[in-house]
Design an enzyme around this catalytic site. Structure first.
Site, PDB file in Angstrom:
ATOM      1  N   ASN A 146       0.856  -1.189   0.000  1.00 49.46           N
ATOM      2  CA  ASN A 146       0.000   0.000   0.000  1.00 49.46           C
ATOM      3  C   ASN A 146       0.897   1.247   0.000  1.00 49.46           C
ATOM      4  O   ASN A 146       1.733   1.417   0.893  1.00 49.46           O
ATOM      5  CB  ASN A 146      -0.895  -0.034   1.249  1.00 49.46           C
ATOM      6  CG  ASN A 146      -1.848   1.155   1.302  1.00 49.46           C
ATOM      7  OD1 ASN A 146      -1.461   2.272   1.004  1.00 49.46           O
ATOM      8  ND2 ASN A 146      -3.082   0.909   1.693  1.00 49.46           N
ATOM      9  N   HIS A 206       0.806   6.203   1.957  1.00 46.28           N
ATOM     10  CA  HIS A 206       1.498   7.156   2.823  1.00 46.28           C
ATOM     11  C   HIS A 206       2.757   7.760   2.204  1.00 46.28           C
ATOM     12  O   HIS A 206       3.343   8.684   2.777  1.00 46.28           O
ATOM     13  CB  HIS A 206       1.700   6.557   4.213  1.00 46.28           C
ATOM     14  CG  HIS A 206       0.359   6.250   4.832  1.00 46.28           C
ATOM     15  ND1 HIS A 206      -0.569   7.243   5.072  1.00 46.28           N
ATOM     16  CD2 HIS A 206      -0.241   5.078   5.140  1.00 46.28           C
ATOM     17  CE1 HIS A 206      -1.679   6.693   5.549  1.00 46.28           C
ATOM     18  NE2 HIS A 206      -1.504   5.383   5.595  1.00 46.28           N
ATOM     19  N   HIS A 212      -5.682   3.632  -1.735  1.00 48.03           N
ATOM     20  CA  HIS A 212      -6.998   3.991  -1.195  1.00 48.03           C
ATOM     21  C   HIS A 212      -7.277   5.436  -1.599  1.00 48.03           C
ATOM     22  O   HIS A 212      -6.641   6.353  -1.087  1.00 48.03           O
ATOM     23  CB  HIS A 212      -6.946   3.829   0.335  1.00 48.03           C
ATOM     24  CG  HIS A 212      -8.241   4.101   1.034  1.00 48.03           C
ATOM     25  ND1 HIS A 212      -8.365   3.980   2.399  1.00 48.03           N
ATOM     26  CD2 HIS A 212      -9.455   4.478   0.585  1.00 48.03           C
ATOM     27  CE1 HIS A 212      -9.607   4.280   2.753  1.00 48.03           C
ATOM     28  NE2 HIS A 212     -10.284   4.592   1.657  1.00 48.03           N
ATOM     29  N   ARG A 235      -9.228   8.160  -0.994  1.00 49.59           N
ATOM     30  CA  ARG A 235     -10.206   8.598   0.008  1.00 49.59           C
ATOM     31  C   ARG A 235     -11.063   9.741  -0.532  1.00 49.59           C
ATOM     32  O   ARG A 235     -10.607  10.550  -1.344  1.00 49.59           O
ATOM     33  CB  ARG A 235      -9.487   9.085   1.277  1.00 49.59           C
ATOM     34  CG  ARG A 235      -9.122   7.962   2.217  1.00 49.59           C
ATOM     35  CD  ARG A 235      -8.496   8.521   3.484  1.00 49.59           C
ATOM     36  NE  ARG A 235      -8.303   7.479   4.478  1.00 49.59           N
ATOM     37  CZ  ARG A 235      -9.218   7.140   5.378  1.00 49.59           C
ATOM     38  NH1 ARG A 235     -10.372   7.775   5.438  1.00 49.59           N
ATOM     39  NH2 ARG A 235      -8.960   6.176   6.233  1.00 49.59           N
ATOM     40  N   ARG A 264      -6.959  12.879   1.048  1.00 51.67           N
ATOM     41  CA  ARG A 264      -5.869  13.287   1.956  1.00 51.67           C
ATOM     42  C   ARG A 264      -4.509  12.738   1.515  1.00 51.67           C
ATOM     43  O   ARG A 264      -3.485  13.246   1.905  1.00 51.67           O
ATOM     44  CB  ARG A 264      -6.171  12.875   3.396  1.00 51.67           C
ATOM     45  CG  ARG A 264      -6.211  11.396   3.590  1.00 51.67           C
ATOM     46  CD  ARG A 264      -6.358  11.024   5.054  1.00 51.67           C
ATOM     47  NE  ARG A 264      -7.686  11.288   5.567  1.00 51.67           N
ATOM     48  CZ  ARG A 264      -8.137  10.751   6.694  1.00 51.67           C
ATOM     49  NH1 ARG A 264      -7.353   9.962   7.409  1.00 51.67           N
ATOM     50  NH2 ARG A 264      -9.356  10.993   7.114  1.00 51.67           N
ATOM     51  N   HIS A 265      -4.510  11.653   0.750  1.00 50.95           N
ATOM     52  CA  HIS A 265      -3.205  11.150   0.252  1.00 50.95           C
ATOM     53  C   HIS A 265      -3.269  10.855  -1.243  1.00 50.95           C
ATOM     54  O   HIS A 265      -2.873  11.690  -2.057  1.00 50.95           O
ATOM     55  CB  HIS A 265      -2.653   9.999   1.103  1.00 50.95           C
ATOM     56  CG  HIS A 265      -3.621   8.968   1.601  1.00 50.95           C
ATOM     57  ND1 HIS A 265      -4.464   8.271   0.771  1.00 50.95           N
ATOM     58  CD2 HIS A 265      -3.857   8.500   2.859  1.00 50.95           C
ATOM     59  CE1 HIS A 265      -5.174   7.419   1.498  1.00 50.95           C
ATOM     60  NE2 HIS A 265      -4.847   7.548   2.768  1.00 50.95           N
ATOM     61  N   GLU A 292      -8.762   0.496  -3.242  1.00 51.82           N
ATOM     62  CA  GLU A 292      -9.636   0.578  -2.071  1.00 51.82           C
ATOM     63  C   GLU A 292     -10.530   1.800  -2.199  1.00 51.82           C
ATOM     64  O   GLU A 292     -10.043   2.899  -2.501  1.00 51.82           O
ATOM     65  CB  GLU A 292      -8.803   0.701  -0.797  1.00 51.82           C
ATOM     66  CG  GLU A 292      -7.963  -0.529  -0.513  1.00 51.82           C
ATOM     67  CD  GLU A 292      -7.205  -0.430   0.794  1.00 51.82           C
ATOM     68  OE1 GLU A 292      -6.921  -1.473   1.389  1.00 51.82           O
ATOM     69  OE2 GLU A 292      -6.881   0.707   1.222  1.00 51.82           O
ATOM     70  N   THR A 308      -8.472   3.885   8.777  1.00 49.03           N
ATOM     71  CA  THR A 308      -9.684   3.059   8.713  1.00 49.03           C
ATOM     72  C   THR A 308      -9.870   2.315  10.036  1.00 49.03           C
ATOM     73  O   THR A 308      -9.105   1.408  10.358  1.00 49.03           O
ATOM     74  CB  THR A 308      -9.567   2.058   7.540  1.00 49.03           C
ATOM     75  OG1 THR A 308      -9.181   2.787   6.382  1.00 49.03           O
ATOM     76  CG2 THR A 308     -10.887   1.355   7.289  1.00 49.03           C
ATOM     77  N   GLU A 340     -11.058  -9.031   3.068  1.00 46.65           N
ATOM     78  CA  GLU A 340      -9.789  -8.679   3.709  1.00 46.65           C
ATOM     79  C   GLU A 340     -10.100  -8.447   5.176  1.00 46.65           C
ATOM     80  O   GLU A 340     -10.906  -7.578   5.523  1.00 46.65           O
ATOM     81  CB  GLU A 340      -9.173  -7.416   3.076  1.00 46.65           C
ATOM     82  CG  GLU A 340      -7.867  -7.032   3.771  1.00 46.65           C
ATOM     83  CD  GLU A 340      -7.117  -5.897   3.074  1.00 46.65           C
ATOM     84  OE1 GLU A 340      -7.218  -5.768   1.840  1.00 46.65           O
ATOM     85  OE2 GLU A 340      -6.435  -5.132   3.794  1.00 46.65           O
ATOM     86  N   HIS A 382      -3.803  -4.146   7.720  1.00 44.21           N
ATOM     87  CA  HIS A 382      -3.944  -2.909   8.498  1.00 44.21           C
ATOM     88  C   HIS A 382      -3.084  -2.974   9.759  1.00 44.21           C
ATOM     89  O   HIS A 382      -3.253  -3.855  10.590  1.00 44.21           O
ATOM     90  CB  HIS A 382      -5.394  -2.578   8.891  1.00 44.21           C
ATOM     91  CG  HIS A 382      -5.534  -1.116   9.228  1.00 44.21           C
ATOM     92  ND1 HIS A 382      -5.857  -0.170   8.279  1.00 44.21           N
ATOM     93  CD2 HIS A 382      -5.313  -0.436  10.364  1.00 44.21           C
ATOM     94  CE1 HIS A 382      -5.847   1.023   8.843  1.00 44.21           C
ATOM     95  NE2 HIS A 382      -5.515   0.889  10.103  1.00 44.21           N
TER      96      HIS A 382
HETATM   97  C1  LIG Z   1      -8.347   0.262   4.185  1.00 41.53           C
HETATM   98  C2  LIG Z   1      -7.041   0.270   4.852  1.00 41.53           C
HETATM   99  O1  LIG Z   1      -6.868  -0.316   5.868  1.00 41.53           O
HETATM  100  C3  LIG Z   1      -5.873   1.047   4.333  1.00 41.53           C
HETATM  101  O2  LIG Z   1      -5.899   1.324   3.015  1.00 41.53           O
HETATM  102  C4  LIG Z   1      -5.792   2.274   5.026  1.00 41.53           C
HETATM  103  O3  LIG Z   1      -7.034   2.881   4.812  1.00 41.53           O
HETATM  104  C5  LIG Z   1      -4.640   3.156   4.557  1.00 41.53           C
HETATM  105  O4  LIG Z   1      -5.035   4.446   4.447  1.00 41.53           O
HETATM  106  P1  LIG Z   1      -5.459   5.328   5.733  1.00 41.53           P
HETATM  107  O5  LIG Z   1      -4.289   5.254   6.696  1.00 41.53           O
HETATM  108  O6  LIG Z   1      -5.752   6.655   5.163  1.00 41.53           O
HETATM  109  O7  LIG Z   1      -6.663   4.707   6.344  1.00 41.53           O
HETATM  110  N1  LIG Z   2      -5.898  -2.620   3.723  1.00 41.66           N
HETATM  111  C1  LIG Z   2      -4.783  -2.414   4.575  1.00 41.66           C
HETATM  112  C2  LIG Z   2      -3.711  -1.738   3.851  1.00 41.66           C
HETATM  113  O1  LIG Z   2      -3.772  -1.587   2.650  1.00 41.66           O
HETATM  114  C3  LIG Z   2      -2.499  -1.254   4.557  1.00 41.66           C
HETATM  115  O2  LIG Z   2      -2.768  -0.694   5.797  1.00 41.66           O
HETATM  116  P1  LIG Z   2      -1.539  -0.070   6.648  1.00 41.66           P
HETATM  117  O3  LIG Z   2      -0.402  -1.082   6.615  1.00 41.66           O
HETATM  118  O4  LIG Z   2      -1.128   1.205   5.969  1.00 41.66           O
HETATM  119  O5  LIG Z   2      -2.099   0.112   8.024  1.00 41.66           O
END
Ligand SMILES: CC(=O)[C@@H](O)[C@H](O)COP(=O)(O)O
Ligand SMILES: NCC(=O)COP(=O)(O)O
Length: 247
Positions: free
Chosen positions: A12, A15, A48, A50, A54-55, A75, A106, A156, A196
């Site tokens: 992911n 960030h 994701h 959003r 925000r990102h 996402e 989330t 998930e 997560h």
């Molecule tokens: C759905 C999820 O768990 C992640 O994609 C998470 O949302 C990362 O982005 P955020 O930290 O903005 O929630």
């Molecule tokens: N769905 C969870 C994800 O994509 C990554 O979450 P995180 O490791 O950034 O908390």
């Protein structure tokens, strides 16, 4: 995201975009991070988009759609705006997530059981564009059974409570909840992913659960990349989960 003996790593990159948005610059570019992640062994890239942007931005998703060698796991919240955007980009995988505007991240899983008709309609609509739809849910039997009923091929499991647990008892209880969730999902015939809050010190126990298809990990990778580079961070995580999954 097909079921196999080998656990997959979805990286992911949200960030990386968080850092860029913090200053409104053109860097760091999440697209570069995605390509580096793929070179380092990522099996897929998760973003994701959003509602509050925000990102990740639309621009990121559109570019990624063109350049990814692996596959995108998109996402999104269940909103008309996101449904229309997904129909435009047709990602290989879509994960429906709950979203609230003020949350730091989330916080919980999607309440599939409480809104079956709405989620079923979304799953049907998104399946028509050829995407494999998964539902981001808590490891709760009620939600897992509802996910099967609404026709999602994958779930998930939200590992946030496990990641946030502080005492050994809490950690063990939360891990057991995930193990039970994985088994319940597999019994329902679902592909089971998880993610997560997973990081280098808590991921092995989750990766060792038999039957998990993919772990989606982001925040910890981006944080570690500050010190070892993005490729190094991804390669380390991949080695860790593959070793844990072999035991
Ligand atoms: C759905 C999820 O768990 C992640 O994609 C998470 O949302 C990362 O982005 P955020 O930290 O903005 O929630
Ligand atoms: N769905 C969870 C994800 O994509 C990554 O979450 P995180 O490791 O950034 O908390």
């Amino acid at each position: 995201m097909t079921t196999s003996n080998r656990i997959l790593l979805g990286v992911n990159i949200d960030h990386v975009a968080t850092l860029r948005q913090a200053r409104g610059t053109r860097y760091p570019d999440p697209v570069k991070a995605a390509l580096d992640a793929e070179e380092a062994g990522a099996d897929g890239i998760t973003v994701h988009l959003r509602e509050d942007r925000r990102h990740i931005q639309e621009r990121d998703v559109l570019l990624l759609k063109d350049v990814l060698q692996t596959r995108m796991n998109f996402e999104m919240g269940v909103t008309e705006e996101m449904m229309a955007f997904a129909e435009r980009i047709r990602p290989a995988h879509i994960c429906l997530v709950p979203e609230t505007r003020q949350e730091l991240t989330t916080e919980g899983g999607l309440d599939v059981a409480g809104q079956e008709a709405r989620i079923k309609a979304a799953v049907e609509r998104l399946s028509r564009i050829g995407s494999e739809v998964s539902l981001f849910i808590d490891a709760d039997e009620r939600q897992i059974e509802a996910s099967r009923r609404v026709g999602a091929p994958a779930i998930e499991l939200h590992t946030g409570r496990y990641a946030d647990a502080t005492t050994p008892t809490e950690v063990a209880d939360e891990l057991q909840r995930i193990i039970d969730g994985v088994n319940c999902g597999l019994n329902e015939g679902l592909i089971v992913n998880a993610g997560h809050g997973l990081h280098y010190h808590n991921v092995e126990a989750v990766a060792a659960i038999k039957g998990i298809n993919e772990l989606n990990i982001g925040h910890a990778l981006v944080a570690h990349a500050l010190f070892v580079g993005f490729k190094g961070a991804v390669a380390e995580m991949k080695a860790l989960i593959l070793a844990a999954a072999k035991h």
